[in-house]
Design an enzyme around this catalytic site. Structure first.
Site, PDB file in Angstrom:
ATOM      1  N   GLY A  51      40.696  41.533  40.339  1.00  0.00           N
ATOM      2  CA  GLY A  51      41.851  42.199  40.928  1.00  0.00           C
ATOM      3  C   GLY A  51      42.514  41.396  42.022  1.00  0.00           C
ATOM      4  N   CYS A  52      42.632  40.113  41.815  1.00  0.00           N
ATOM      5  CA  CYS A  52      43.135  39.181  42.822  1.00  0.00           C
ATOM      6  C   CYS A  52      44.449  38.570  42.346  1.00  0.00           C
ATOM      7  CB  CYS A  52      42.071  38.090  43.018  1.00  0.00           C
ATOM      8  SG  CYS A  52      42.533  36.722  44.090  1.00  0.00           S
TER       9      CYS A  52
END
Length: 180
Positions: A34-35
């Site tokens: 989730g970056c």
């Protein structure tokens, strides 16, 4: 100790000795699902497809130490990566890369290639600003600074490069292909 003396644990809990990759070019990367750098999975998979038969191995170690950007179980992380990015390279158990619980492999890698900066450009400036908020002297140690820090090991087992997540993936690809 050298790189081939270390092992990591796969998502099934089995040890994976790096000795099994002896004679190959190895990329060890801490990842997140989730970056802002998560799309690098696409580039890594492309490199794996192009160069695996020439001796490239990628060891993916998910890590949740950076802003909690790797939530979920090992199974959920693996499912995300294979469905969204069609990854085929080995993915290991989610692990720490800094601190007292850091994988010994990452302690070794950091001792061989320390942090030398994020380079130039907007992403580099953003990372610098972000990290200075929590530690004005963040650049003074070899810790992993963020997700998608990549270490490159040559065919002889030498840690030859460290690429920060802000580095150009094209430059990274060229560097790695030059070792093959």
């Amino acid at each position: 100790m050298g790189i081939y003396d270390y092992s990591v644990t796969d998502t099934q809990g089995n040890p994976v000795a790096l000795k099994k990759f002896e004679g190959k070019v190895i990329i060890v990367v801490n990842t997140a699902t989730g970056c802002g750098f998560t799309p690098q999975y696409k580039d890594l998979e492309s490199m794996y497809e192009k160069y695996h038969d020439k001796g490239l191995e990628i060891i993916d170690v998910p890590c949740n130490q950076f802003a909690g950007q790797t939530p979920g179980t090992d199974e959920e992380i693996h499912e995300f990566c294979t469905l969204k990015y069609h990854t085929q390279f080995p993915q290991m158990k989610k692990s720490d890369v800094n601190g007292t619980n850091a994988l010994p492999l990452f302690t070794y890698l950091k001792s061989r290639k320390g942090f030398t900066g994020f380079g130039k450009g907007p992403k580099a400036l953003l990372m610098d600003q972000l990290l200075k908020k929590s530690d004005k002297n963040y650049a003074a140690n070899s810790d992993i600074k963020w997700n998608f820090t990549k270490f490159v090991i040559d065919r002889s087992g030498n840690v030859v490069a460290r690429f920060e997540p802000t580095a150009s993936m094209d430059d990274f690809d060229k560097y790695v292909s030059g070792l093959l």
